[in-house]
Design an enzyme around this catalytic site. Structure first.
Site, PDB file in Angstrom:
ATOM      1  N   ASP A 108       0.868  -1.186   0.000  1.00 48.43           N
ATOM      2  CA  ASP A 108       0.000   0.000   0.000  1.00 48.43           C
ATOM      3  C   ASP A 108       0.904   1.235   0.000  1.00 48.43           C
ATOM      4  O   ASP A 108       2.050   1.158  -0.431  1.00 48.43           O
ATOM      5  CB  ASP A 108      -0.950  -0.021   1.209  1.00 48.43           C
ATOM      6  CG  ASP A 108      -2.291   0.639   0.914  1.00 48.43           C
ATOM      7  OD1 ASP A 108      -2.285   1.820   0.535  1.00 48.43           O
ATOM      8  OD2 ASP A 108      -3.336  -0.024   1.049  1.00 48.43           O
ATOM      9  N   GLY A 130       4.892  -0.644  -3.842  1.00 50.06           N
ATOM     10  CA  GLY A 130       3.982   0.099  -2.977  1.00 50.06           C
ATOM     11  C   GLY A 130       3.184   1.085  -3.807  1.00 50.06           C
ATOM     12  O   GLY A 130       3.266   1.104  -5.041  1.00 50.06           O
ATOM     13  N   HIS A 131       2.416   1.923  -3.115  1.00 46.88           N
ATOM     14  CA  HIS A 131       1.527   2.866  -3.797  1.00 46.88           C
ATOM     15  C   HIS A 131       2.054   4.291  -3.777  1.00 46.88           C
ATOM     16  O   HIS A 131       1.302   5.235  -3.991  1.00 46.88           O
ATOM     17  CB  HIS A 131       0.125   2.805  -3.179  1.00 46.88           C
ATOM     18  CG  HIS A 131      -0.572   1.497  -3.402  1.00 46.88           C
ATOM     19  ND1 HIS A 131      -1.863   1.243  -2.963  1.00 46.88           N
ATOM     20  CD2 HIS A 131      -0.165   0.353  -4.027  1.00 46.88           C
ATOM     21  CE1 HIS A 131      -2.206   0.008  -3.297  1.00 46.88           C
ATOM     22  NE2 HIS A 131      -1.194  -0.549  -3.940  1.00 46.88           N
ATOM     23  N   GLY A 132       3.338   4.450  -3.488  1.00 52.04           N
ATOM     24  CA  GLY A 132       3.942   5.766  -3.567  1.00 52.04           C
ATOM     25  C   GLY A 132       3.855   6.543  -2.270  1.00 52.04           C
ATOM     26  O   GLY A 132       3.511   6.023  -1.209  1.00 52.04           O
ATOM     27  N   ASN A 162       2.328   4.246  -7.798  1.00 51.48           N
ATOM     28  CA  ASN A 162       2.358   5.699  -7.938  1.00 51.48           C
ATOM     29  C   ASN A 162       3.706   6.221  -7.465  1.00 51.48           C
ATOM     30  O   ASN A 162       4.432   5.538  -6.726  1.00 51.48           O
ATOM     31  CB  ASN A 162       1.248   6.348  -7.097  1.00 51.48           C
ATOM     32  CG  ASN A 162      -0.119   5.775  -7.377  1.00 51.48           C
ATOM     33  OD1 ASN A 162      -0.701   6.009  -8.434  1.00 51.48           O
ATOM     34  ND2 ASN A 162      -0.635   4.997  -6.436  1.00 51.48           N
TER      35      ASN A 162
END
Length: 283
Positions: A108, A130-132, A162
């Site tokens: 996440d 991950g999601h940045g 991201n």
């Protein structure tokens, strides 16, 4: 497993944390089971956290809420890319926090800066998978959220969903302003630069009159590659994102021979010396 840490807040110092090798679940008043977070800090003053290694938290690895002042440094946080809700660090209602020299690999957000937070400086973070690094999400369930004075600098994203993300829900209020992303390295990132004012976990949201106001956001010194065709997405609500500035950025495709583009909706600002070009920005 026993970790040695130094956590200072007020006059209290905690030096040893024991975390079991299995998730701890709690049952709330509605008989709903919830999985525990690995490490949480509430209402701390001048928190110091350094030298930890976090592996496979059942939920968020580190949560920080209601704190003022502090430094988080030299942490290694890891969880499988497919593990949901395993954010590296979640921050809310916190001011004047420095985060530096972290290696985060999760399923996440590597770092999420949530509502009522200000003056957060993030330096030298390696994120991916991950999601940045995200501002938000903000404004969920119509609430008012504010974030300002955030600097993200000299960070590297590798294979993340991201890079620099701002995410808000329709129907909320408040603002996200005074945010800078500077000197960012990208390695095959799906959404290197993204503002998403239609964030949702379910069906697409309609364009509501009320939304978190996004303004005074700067992206400078991005270098590297995008894993998708659209390297820059600025998707803003009907009230528009104002004073969005891009300068000296070079983002190319991670696939040799392909080109990348930008896409905007209701985004106002300017772009100079930036690849891909961003002609969709409104004045």
């Amino acid at each position: 497993m026993i970790f040695y840490i130094s956590i200072n807040f007020g006059n209290f110092c905690l030096r040893y944390v024991i975390w079991p090798a299995f998730p701890i679940a709690f049952v709330d008043e509605n008989n709903k089971k919830t999985v525990s977070q690995a490490l949480s800090f509430f209402h701390c003053i001048n928190l110091v956290l350094s030298g930890l290694q976090h592996i496979n938290s059942p939920k968020n690895h580190i949560s920080i809420s209601g704190c003022d002042g502090g430094t988080i440094s030299n942490l290694r946080i890891s969880a499988p890319e497919t593990s949901p809700n395993t954010d590296g660090i979640d921050i809310s209602s916190t001011n004047h926090l420095n985060i530096q020299e972290l290696n985060i690999q999760t399923g996440d957000d590597c770092i999420a800066i949530n509502g009522n937070s200000s003056y957060i400086i993030i330096t030298g973070v390696s994120c991916g998978p991950g999601h940045g690094i995200s501002i938000g999400s903000l404004g969920e369930h119509g609430i008012s959220d504010t974030v300002e004075g955030v600097q993200v600098q000299h960070c590297t994203f590798t294979g993340s969903t991201n890079g620099a993300r701002i995410k808000t829900w329709q129907g909320g209020s408040g603002y996200a302003k005074g945010i800078t992303f500077d000197q960012i390295t990208l390695n095959a990132v799906k959404n290197p630069i993204i503002i998403d004012q239609f964030y949702t976990n379910e069906v697409a949201q309609e364009n509501l009159a009320s939304s978190v106001a996004v303004s005074n956001v700067t992206y400078t010194g991005f270098q590297g590659t995008s894993a998708s065709d659209q390297a820059i997405i600025l998707s803003c609500s009907s009230i528009g994102c104002l004073d969005i500035r891009l300068d000296k950025n070079t983002i190319t495709s991670s696939t040799p021979g392909k080109t990348v583009t930008s896409w905007c909706k209701n985004a106002h600002g300017s772009a100079t010396l930036t690849t891909p070009r961003v002609p969709c920005l409104l004045k």
